[in-house]
Scaffold this motif. Structure first.
Motif, mmCIF file in Angstrom:
data_model
loop_
_atom_site.group_PDB
_atom_site.id
_atom_site.type_symbol
_atom_site.label_atom_id
_atom_site.label_comp_id
_atom_site.label_asym_id
_atom_site.label_seq_id
_atom_site.Cartn_x
_atom_site.Cartn_y
_atom_site.Cartn_z
ATOM 1 N N SER A 1 2.754 -20.256 14.203
ATOM 2 C CA SER A 1 2.295 -20.629 15.547
ATOM 3 C C SER A 1 3.204 -20.002 16.604
ATOM 4 C CB SER A 1 2.302 -22.155 15.688
ATOM 5 O OG SER A 1 3.644 -22.622 15.668
ATOM 6 N N LYS A 2 2.723 -19.960 17.830
ATOM 7 C CA LYS A 2 3.512 -19.411 18.946
ATOM 8 C C LYS A 2 4.854 -20.140 19.074
ATOM 9 C CE LYS A 2 0.686 -16.350 20.790
ATOM 10 N NZ LYS A 2 0.781 -15.070 20.153
ATOM 11 N N GLU A 3 4.860 -21.462 18.850
ATOM 12 C CA GLU A 3 6.090 -22.246 18.956
ATOM 13 C C GLU A 3 7.105 -21.852 17.877
ATOM 14 O OE1 GLU A 3 2.959 -24.104 18.431
ATOM 15 O OE2 GLU A 3 2.672 -23.715 20.567
ATOM 16 N N GLN A 4 6.635 -21.359 16.751
ATOM 17 C CA GLN A 4 7.516 -20.984 15.643
ATOM 18 C C GLN A 4 7.900 -19.508 15.661
ATOM 19 O OE1 GLN A 4 4.625 -22.188 12.707
ATOM 20 N NE2 GLN A 4 5.851 -23.968 12.131
ATOM 21 N N ASP A 5 7.249 -18.747 16.516
ATOM 22 C CA ASP A 5 7.413 -17.294 16.560
ATOM 23 C C ASP A 5 8.869 -16.837 16.684
ATOM 24 O OD1 ASP A 5 5.714 -15.180 16.185
ATOM 25 O OD2 ASP A 5 5.389 -14.815 18.321
ATOM 26 N N THR A 6 9.665 -17.550 17.435
ATOM 27 C CA THR A 6 11.054 -17.137 17.652
ATOM 28 C C THR A 6 11.969 -17.508 16.488
ATOM 29 O OG1 THR A 6 11.543 -19.180 18.839
ATOM 30 C CG2 THR A 6 10.844 -17.282 20.164
ATOM 31 N N GLU B 1 16.629 -25.499 16.339
ATOM 32 C CA GLU B 1 15.468 -26.112 17.006
ATOM 33 C C GLU B 1 14.269 -26.276 16.077
ATOM 34 O OE1 GLU B 1 16.481 -22.850 18.339
ATOM 35 O OE2 GLU B 1 18.183 -23.869 19.219
ATOM 36 N N ASN B 2 14.325 -25.685 14.905
ATOM 37 C CA ASN B 2 13.193 -25.725 13.979
ATOM 38 C C ASN B 2 13.214 -27.049 13.208
ATOM 39 O OD1 ASN B 2 11.177 -25.296 12.120
ATOM 40 N ND2 ASN B 2 11.787 -23.191 11.660
ATOM 41 N N LYS B 3 12.610 -28.053 13.809
ATOM 42 C CA LYS B 3 12.624 -29.414 13.231
ATOM 43 C C LYS B 3 11.867 -29.491 11.907
ATOM 44 C CE LYS B 3 14.838 -30.818 16.838
ATOM 45 N NZ LYS B 3 16.242 -30.496 16.845
ATOM 46 N N ASN B 4 10.791 -28.705 11.761
ATOM 47 C CA ASN B 4 10.036 -28.721 10.506
ATOM 48 C C ASN B 4 10.879 -28.177 9.360
ATOM 49 O OD1 ASN B 4 7.779 -29.799 11.756
ATOM 50 N ND2 ASN B 4 6.844 -27.810 12.121
ATOM 51 N N HIS C 1 16.916 -21.798 12.426
ATOM 52 C CA HIS C 1 17.250 -22.125 13.808
ATOM 53 C C HIS C 1 17.352 -23.640 13.971
ATOM 54 C CE1 HIS C 1 16.836 -18.198 15.888
ATOM 55 N NE2 HIS C 1 16.202 -17.908 14.759
ATOM 56 N N LYS D 1 -0.092 -20.361 10.005
ATOM 57 C CA LYS D 1 -0.395 -21.498 10.882
ATOM 58 C C LYS D 1 -1.670 -22.233 10.480
ATOM 59 C CE LYS D 1 -2.466 -18.356 14.254
ATOM 60 N NZ LYS D 1 -2.239 -17.709 15.546
#
Length: 149
Positions: free
Chosen positions: A25-30, A119-122, A117, A84
């Motif tokens: 997903s776009k949120e995971q792209d980075t 920030e990657n909570k998953n 990362h 995704k």
């Protein structure tokens, strides 16, 4: 949720392009490099083993790990991604469990390390559920967690 239809198939001429077309997903792209970059990396670093993740007969993800010990005296997981469209079905966890079962047979296995990362909570939830522990090791923006054997 346990997904028993998941299997790992070593990357080959029949599945590499399907892996290249997968997206997060776009949120995971980075959080992760495109699969095409990882596949290219595997061609120049022979210790890397890339795999397509299948759910039944469909390519739904990609993973790659190293067969040589690296930092923190461990074998590193380089990539784990599920497209995704197929997330939230237990595929990532099932694929990671299959990968760990393969990796325990590597020579002098005592630990597996994965970086992700912060920030990657998953990713954090996945690795924590599989017994990876955060000892505070950091590599740039990534935290490294360790599963000891």
């Amino acid at each position: 949720m346990k997904n028993t239809n998941v299997k790992l198939v070593e990357l080959n001429e029949n599945n590499w392009y399907e892996c290249c077309k997968l997206e997060v997903s776009k949120e995971q792209d980075t959080f992760i490099e495109p699969n095409a970059v990882s596949i290219a990396q595997s061609k120049f670093e022979p210790a890397l083993r890339p795999f397509a993740i299948y759910d039944q007969n469909q390519v739904v993800g990609f993973l790659m790990y190293s067969t040589e010990k690296e930092e923190l005296d461990g074998y590193w997981v380089y990539r784990i991604m599920v497209d995704k469209r197929f997330q939230g079905k237990g595929i990532g966890k099932a694929a990671t469990e299959l990968m760990l079962a393969e990796m325990v047979h590597l020579p002098n296995m005592n630990r597996i390390v994965v970086g992700y990362h912060s920030e990657n909570k998953n990713a954090h939830a996945l690795y924590e559920s599989l017994g990876f522990i955060d000892y505070g090791d950091r590599f740039g923006k990534e935290r490294a967690v360790i599963k000891s054997f």
